[in-house]
Design an enzyme around this catalytic site. Structure first.
Site, PDB file in Angstrom:
ATOM      1  N   HIS A   1     -11.541  -1.534  -7.423  1.00  0.00           N
ATOM      2  CA  HIS A   1     -10.264  -0.804  -7.372  1.00  0.00           C
ATOM      3  C   HIS A   1     -10.444   0.562  -8.051  1.00  0.00           C
ATOM      4  CE1 HIS A   1      -6.196   0.289  -7.175  1.00  0.00           C
ATOM      5  NE2 HIS A   1      -5.603  -0.803  -7.600  1.00  0.00           N
TER       6      HIS A   1
ATOM      7  N   HIS B   1      -5.202   4.751  -7.205  1.00  0.00           N
ATOM      8  CA  HIS B   1      -3.823   4.631  -7.729  1.00  0.00           C
ATOM      9  C   HIS B   1      -3.652   4.986  -9.205  1.00  0.00           C
ATOM     10  CE1 HIS B   1      -3.126   1.462  -4.298  1.00  0.00           C
ATOM     11  NE2 HIS B   1      -3.533   2.635  -3.849  1.00  0.00           N
TER      12      HIS B   1
ATOM     13  N   TYR C   1      -5.611   4.047 -11.826  1.00  0.00           N
ATOM     14  CA  TYR C   1      -6.131   3.093 -12.817  1.00  0.00           C
ATOM     15  C   TYR C   1      -7.494   3.583 -13.340  1.00  0.00           C
ATOM     16  CZ  TYR C   1      -2.319   0.089 -11.218  1.00  0.00           C
ATOM     17  OH  TYR C   1      -1.078  -0.410 -10.921  1.00  0.00           O
TER      18      TYR C   1
HETATM   19  C1  LIG Z   1       3.548  -6.195  -4.253  1.00  0.00           C
HETATM   20  C2  LIG Z   1       2.412  -5.221  -4.110  1.00  0.00           C
HETATM   21  C3  LIG Z   1       1.320  -5.303  -4.965  1.00  0.00           C
HETATM   22  C4  LIG Z   1       0.238  -4.407  -4.832  1.00  0.00           C
HETATM   23  N1  LIG Z   1      -0.867  -4.570  -5.634  1.00  0.00           N
HETATM   24  C5  LIG Z   1      -1.992  -3.832  -5.396  1.00  0.00           C
HETATM   25  C6  LIG Z   1      -3.222  -4.129  -6.060  1.00  0.00           C
HETATM   26  O1  LIG Z   1      -3.347  -5.084  -6.850  1.00  0.00           O
HETATM   27  N2  LIG Z   1      -4.286  -3.345  -5.773  1.00  0.00           N
HETATM   28  C7  LIG Z   1      -4.215  -2.302  -4.898  1.00  0.00           C
HETATM   29  O2  LIG Z   1      -5.210  -1.620  -4.676  1.00  0.00           O
HETATM   30  N3  LIG Z   1      -3.064  -2.026  -4.237  1.00  0.00           N
HETATM   31  C8  LIG Z   1      -1.972  -2.790  -4.441  1.00  0.00           C
HETATM   32  N4  LIG Z   1      -0.838  -2.573  -3.695  1.00  0.00           N
HETATM   33  C9  LIG Z   1      -0.869  -1.574  -2.607  1.00  0.00           C
HETATM   34  C10 LIG Z   1      -1.239  -2.267  -1.284  1.00  0.00           C
HETATM   35  O3  LIG Z   1      -2.567  -2.721  -1.274  1.00  0.00           O
HETATM   36  C11 LIG Z   1      -1.074  -1.309  -0.084  1.00  0.00           C
HETATM   37  O4  LIG Z   1      -1.955  -0.226  -0.230  1.00  0.00           O
HETATM   38  C12 LIG Z   1       0.347  -0.792   0.032  1.00  0.00           C
HETATM   39  O5  LIG Z   1       1.275  -1.861  -0.059  1.00  0.00           O
HETATM   40  C13 LIG Z   1       0.548  -0.062   1.358  1.00  0.00           C
HETATM   41  O6  LIG Z   1       0.397  -0.950   2.428  1.00  0.00           O
HETATM   42  P1  LIG Z   1       1.713  -1.498   3.222  1.00  0.00           P
HETATM   43  O7  LIG Z   1       2.519  -0.282   3.530  1.00  0.00           O
HETATM   44  O8  LIG Z   1       1.130  -2.169   4.430  1.00  0.00           O
HETATM   45  O9  LIG Z   1       2.437  -2.429   2.308  1.00  0.00           O
HETATM   46  C14 LIG Z   1       0.269  -3.410  -3.835  1.00  0.00           C
HETATM   47  C15 LIG Z   1       1.392  -3.332  -2.987  1.00  0.00           C
HETATM   48  C16 LIG Z   1       2.438  -4.221  -3.101  1.00  0.00           C
HETATM   49  C17 LIG Z   1       3.605  -4.126  -2.147  1.00  0.00           C
END
Ligand SMILES: Cc1cc2nc3c(=O)[nH]c(=O)nc-3n(C[C@H](O)[C@H](O)[C@H](O)COP(=O)(O)O)c2cc1C
Length: 366
Positions: A169, A172, A174
């Site tokens: 990761h 974002h 981190y």
């Molecule tokens: C509930 C939730 C938790 C997420 N946790 C992570 C995470 O642990 N690691 C990460 O790289 N992105 C995380 N994301 C981002 C998602 O991987 C993804 O990039 C983002 O939701 C956009 O995709 P979508 O529009 O299809 O939801 C999270 C998103 C959501 C909604």
């Protein structure tokens, strides 16, 4: 447009995926004390059984005292947690799926939803949590080395447990991204510098250590984003040249695939071209890429944390870009969180059955 292109196999190093759909990593916080439960294994198994080509786990933290900011986020270290992850990967394989853990260190991002504090000093390149917001001391040389080693050990354990790939990761805002991002990396030693090539060294050394731990054939993915949760408009690379200087050392150090996180996949990365981040990363490095961001949904994911729902949306623009060869794989987050059957419905053209995303879905493991 037909979704057939999404259901073509793809080979990533030693791994053949049955199709182009990736479950995006999504933190669920259903692992008390950092140990995934049977309900977590069942949750991933349901997606494995329902046509998801590659599952990337929720972020799971490496062995540093402050790698986590939530006690219910799974650890990827310690016998108890690793034993539970073995149950998860066995369940996914039994369901016909393949899976990579997403290895994570939150760096200096604290979690507003919990008062829990980690049992150790917070790791960050320069003691900053946001641009200009100083909270403590930069990581020592020893801490940097130990963090790199913690990711490498976790990757080795992923392979040993039977996982099919690993993802780091690096997105974002981190820890890994804090090293990339100039406003949070003021270091003047070998882990910082004016150029993105210098600030990429932390991730590059980590990728080399991970590669050594998993051997030459095991797929290693790194997730990156231009946007930061501390600042949506900021970027690591403002030009294609800068992007190449950022990504090239990572590819050379062992990254097999770039997972390019955007909030909306259709947004162009630079003026003068409609290529998105995954499109540029593939063009500049020649490596396979994964796109992500509002696939199949009308609204983006950060707003969903503030309670906003999303409606099903057309896949035509995504398919146009996939067919053009901009990227190889497509990650889907909330649509798959909401509905384990999403990929099956898309494959069978059952578009009228695709569900809206409701933020209540975050509260349960369906
Ligand atoms: C509930 C939730 C938790 C997420 N946790 C992570 C995470 O642990 N690691 C990460 O790289 N992105 C995380 N994301 C981002 C998602 O991987 C993804 O990039 C983002 O939701 C956009 O995709 P979508 O529009 O299809 O939801 C999270 C998103 C959501 C909604």
């Amino acid at each position: 447009m037909s979704a057939d292109d999404l259901f073509q196999p793809f080979t990533l190093k030693s791994l053949t995926l049955k199709n182009r759909l990736v479950m995006a990593p999504m933190t669920r916080s259903f692992s008390p004390g950092g140990v995934p439960t049977q309900a977590v294994a069942d949750y991933y198994r349901r997606r494995a059984e329902a046509q998801v080509g590659l599952i990337v786990s929720e972020g799971t933290v490496v062995e540093r005292p402050s790698s986590s900011n939530d006690p219910d986020v799974p650890r990827f270290w310690g016998e108890d947690a690793l034993g539970a992850w073995k149950t998860v990967i066995d369940a996914v394989h039994a369901g016909g799926g393949v899976m990579a853990p997403q290895l994570w260190h939150v760096g200096s991002i604290r979690n507003p939803r919990t008062t829990w504090v980690p049992p150790g000093p917070v790791d960050s390149p320069s003691g900053l949590s946001k641009p200009g917001k100083r909270f403590g001391e930069p990581m020592t040389e020893e801490a940097v080395a130990d963090a790199i080693d913690a990711f490498a050990r976790a990757a080795g354990n992923a392979k040993r447990l039977g996982f099919d790939a690993v993802e780091l990761h690096g997105a974002h805002g981190y820890l890994i991204d804090q090293f990339f991002w100039a406003p949070l990396n003021e270091r003047e030693d070998a882990w910082g510098g004016q150029s993105i090539a210098e600030r990429a060294r932390f991730a590059a050394e980590m990728l080399s250590a991970v590669r050594t731990a998993v051997g030459p054939d095991f797929p290693v993915i790194i997730r990156l984003s231009q946007w930061k949760q501390q600042d949506f408009e900021s970027k690591v690379a403002y030009t294609p040249d800068e992007m190449e200087t950022w990504l090239r050392p990572l590819a050379d150090a062992g990254a097999d695939c770039f997972h390019c996180s955007q909030r909306r996949f259709w947004e162009p990365e630079f003026e003068g071209s409609d290529l998105n981040f995954a499109g540029w990363a593939k063009k500049l490095t020649g490596k396979p890429t994964i796109t992500v961001g509002s696939v199949g949904l009308s609204g983006e994911f950060v707003a969903s944390y503030a309670g906003e729902g999303s409606q099903p949306a057309s896949l035509d623009e995504l398919l146009r870009r996939l067919e053009r060869g901009d990227f190889d794989l497509v990650a889907v987050g909330r649509a798959l969180l909401q509905d384990p059957q999403w990929a099956v419905k898309v494959r069978e053209g059952r578009t009228d059955e695709l569900m809206a995303y409701t933020p209540e879905a975050m509260k349960v493991l369906v």
